[in-house]
Design an enzyme around this catalytic site. Sequence first.
Site, mmCIF file in Angstrom:
data_model
loop_
_atom_site.group_PDB
_atom_site.id
_atom_site.type_symbol
_atom_site.label_atom_id
_atom_site.label_comp_id
_atom_site.label_asym_id
_atom_site.label_seq_id
_atom_site.Cartn_x
_atom_site.Cartn_y
_atom_site.Cartn_z
ATOM 1 N N ASN A 19 9.240 15.556 -25.617
ATOM 2 C CA ASN A 19 9.916 14.754 -26.654
ATOM 3 C C ASN A 19 11.429 14.877 -26.524
ATOM 4 O O ASN A 19 12.151 13.887 -26.670
ATOM 5 C CB ASN A 19 9.454 15.174 -28.045
ATOM 6 C CG ASN A 19 8.144 14.508 -28.421
ATOM 7 O OD1 ASN A 19 8.095 13.308 -28.660
ATOM 8 N ND2 ASN A 19 7.072 15.284 -28.442
ATOM 9 N N ARG A 69 10.879 36.543 -41.110
ATOM 10 C CA ARG A 69 11.174 35.110 -41.063
ATOM 11 C C ARG A 69 12.540 34.793 -41.681
ATOM 12 O O ARG A 69 13.283 33.952 -41.186
ATOM 13 C CB ARG A 69 10.079 34.385 -41.850
ATOM 14 C CG ARG A 69 9.605 33.134 -41.213
ATOM 15 C CD ARG A 69 8.372 32.596 -41.926
ATOM 16 N NE ARG A 69 7.156 32.924 -41.231
ATOM 17 C CZ ARG A 69 6.792 32.419 -40.049
ATOM 18 N NH1 ARG A 69 7.573 31.562 -39.424
ATOM 19 N NH2 ARG A 69 5.661 32.776 -39.488
ATOM 20 N N ARG A 95 7.345 26.838 -35.314
ATOM 21 C CA ARG A 95 7.542 27.914 -36.293
ATOM 22 C C ARG A 95 7.481 27.340 -37.698
ATOM 23 O O ARG A 95 7.918 26.213 -37.941
ATOM 24 C CB ARG A 95 8.906 28.579 -36.079
ATOM 25 C CG ARG A 95 8.899 29.559 -34.937
ATOM 26 C CD ARG A 95 10.182 30.351 -34.871
ATOM 27 N NE ARG A 95 10.469 31.145 -36.063
ATOM 28 C CZ ARG A 95 9.927 32.316 -36.351
ATOM 29 N NH1 ARG A 95 9.070 32.870 -35.526
ATOM 30 N NH2 ARG A 95 10.245 32.956 -37.458
ATOM 31 N N ILE A 96 6.964 28.167 -38.603
ATOM 32 C CA ILE A 96 7.009 27.806 -40.015
ATOM 33 C C ILE A 96 8.389 28.186 -40.532
ATOM 34 O O ILE A 96 8.870 29.294 -40.273
ATOM 35 C CB ILE A 96 5.891 28.541 -40.789
ATOM 36 C CG1 ILE A 96 4.538 28.010 -40.315
ATOM 37 C CG2 ILE A 96 6.058 28.355 -42.291
ATOM 38 C CD1 ILE A 96 3.348 28.759 -40.864
ATOM 39 N N LEU A 97 9.032 27.255 -41.218
ATOM 40 C CA LEU A 97 10.420 27.471 -41.652
ATOM 41 C C LEU A 97 10.453 27.960 -43.098
ATOM 42 O O LEU A 97 9.613 27.569 -43.918
ATOM 43 C CB LEU A 97 11.195 26.162 -41.522
ATOM 44 C CG LEU A 97 11.272 25.636 -40.088
ATOM 45 C CD1 LEU A 97 11.661 24.170 -40.065
ATOM 46 C CD2 LEU A 97 12.258 26.472 -39.274
ATOM 47 N N ASN A 111 10.852 16.175 -38.240
ATOM 48 C CA ASN A 111 9.813 16.824 -37.440
ATOM 49 C C ASN A 111 8.902 15.762 -36.843
ATOM 50 O O ASN A 111 8.722 14.695 -37.417
ATOM 51 C CB ASN A 111 8.979 17.768 -38.307
ATOM 52 C CG ASN A 111 7.945 18.530 -37.496
ATOM 53 O OD1 ASN A 111 8.227 18.987 -36.379
ATOM 54 N ND2 ASN A 111 6.742 18.666 -38.027
ATOM 55 N N HIS A 113 4.919 15.389 -35.587
ATOM 56 C CA HIS A 113 3.638 16.082 -35.709
ATOM 57 C C HIS A 113 2.552 15.219 -35.057
ATOM 58 O O HIS A 113 2.483 14.010 -35.310
ATOM 59 C CB HIS A 113 3.305 16.339 -37.180
ATOM 60 C CG HIS A 113 2.056 17.132 -37.355
ATOM 61 N ND1 HIS A 113 2.010 18.497 -37.134
ATOM 62 C CD2 HIS A 113 0.795 16.756 -37.677
ATOM 63 C CE1 HIS A 113 0.775 18.928 -37.323
ATOM 64 N NE2 HIS A 113 0.020 17.896 -37.660
ATOM 65 N N SER A 140 3.189 11.361 -36.120
ATOM 66 C CA SER A 140 4.031 11.033 -37.274
ATOM 67 C C SER A 140 5.410 11.660 -37.127
ATOM 68 O O SER A 140 5.532 12.783 -36.629
ATOM 69 C CB SER A 140 3.424 11.615 -38.565
ATOM 70 O OG SER A 140 2.083 11.242 -38.733
ATOM 71 N N THR A 145 10.187 19.024 -45.575
ATOM 72 C CA THR A 145 10.362 19.630 -46.890
ATOM 73 C C THR A 145 9.658 20.987 -46.861
ATOM 74 O O THR A 145 9.122 21.385 -45.826
ATOM 75 C CB THR A 145 9.745 18.752 -47.996
ATOM 76 O OG1 THR A 145 8.344 18.615 -47.718
ATOM 77 C CG2 THR A 145 10.409 17.396 -48.065
ATOM 78 N N GLU A 147 6.928 21.863 -47.979
ATOM 79 C CA GLU A 147 5.467 21.797 -47.767
ATOM 80 C C GLU A 147 5.195 21.595 -46.270
ATOM 81 O O GLU A 147 5.675 20.612 -45.680
ATOM 82 C CB GLU A 147 4.930 20.601 -48.560
ATOM 83 C CG GLU A 147 3.442 20.579 -48.679
ATOM 84 C CD GLU A 147 2.987 19.316 -49.430
ATOM 85 O OE1 GLU A 147 1.802 19.019 -49.362
ATOM 86 O OE2 GLU A 147 3.832 18.654 -50.050
ATOM 87 N N LEU A 148 4.428 22.470 -45.670
ATOM 88 C CA LEU A 148 4.188 22.417 -44.219
ATOM 89 C C LEU A 148 3.570 21.078 -43.814
ATOM 90 O O LEU A 148 2.513 20.700 -44.316
ATOM 91 C CB LEU A 148 3.257 23.565 -43.803
ATOM 92 C CG LEU A 148 2.925 23.628 -42.313
ATOM 93 C CD1 LEU A 148 4.148 23.975 -41.480
ATOM 94 C CD2 LEU A 148 1.794 24.604 -42.050
ATOM 95 N N ASP A 149 4.243 20.379 -42.913
ATOM 96 C CA ASP A 149 3.798 19.067 -42.417
ATOM 97 C C ASP A 149 3.548 18.088 -43.565
ATOM 98 O O ASP A 149 2.725 17.167 -43.438
ATOM 99 C CB ASP A 149 2.526 19.195 -41.547
ATOM 100 C CG ASP A 149 2.775 20.030 -40.301
ATOM 101 O OD1 ASP A 149 3.896 20.020 -39.775
ATOM 102 O OD2 ASP A 149 1.839 20.724 -39.860
#
Length: 222
Positions: A19, A69, A95-97, A111, A113, A140, A145, A147-149
Amino acid sequence: MSPNQKLPVVVLISGGGTNLQAIIDRAGTDLPIEIRAVISNRPGVYGLKRAEAAGIETAVLDHKQFDDRESYDRALIELIDGYRPGLVALAGFMRILTPAFVRHYAGRLFNIHPSLLPKHRGLHTHQRALDAGDSLHGASIHFVTEELDGGPLIVQAQVPVKPEDDADKLAERVLQKEHQIYPLAIRWFAEARLKLDKDGHVRLDDKPLPGPMVFEDHEPIG
Ligand code: GAR
């Protein structure tokens, strides 16, 4: 930003960077952006080589060097902000932010996904689409935000699932679409046509999007 200025962008990666490559290629043609830096949380990944080959500054911030984190994300913010980006693009950044990170870049954090969100958040999306018997799968682009994905959707591309598909075959076709929709969303943003308003709604050309734009192998809007 005046019409002749290019949007400064920082791209975050964790892997191969196809990408990233699509964005680099389009930045050389019709995308009014300047990629200021490519940052990876993993050393030695191929995406870093792609950036170097294009003459883009690279940095590695290895998450294994941090205790938690929060401290990682604080260091990442400091590193990113040194490049003064108008947009931060997560391109396979696995990574989860933290909420603090996401809030810091609110409205300027994208992002990609590999699913038709809200379906299949998280990992292994292609296998999960097959297991669920989905006839349509895809990718997508969304604003990030807490909330993950789960952030507001900008554009999606659909891929029909074929009877002979396995996860790899499906992933390959989805990836081809990813390479088209990510530059498109970035272009809308760079041209100041795309915004996240204060209520968390996506606006394109000053109109709220009722849902994600659907990409149909040609760009849906000019
Ligand atoms: C892409 O398929 C992207 O959608 C996915 O990782 C891959 C990165 O490929 N991202 C996620 O799963 C984020 N949750 P690339 O390094 O070749 O661009």
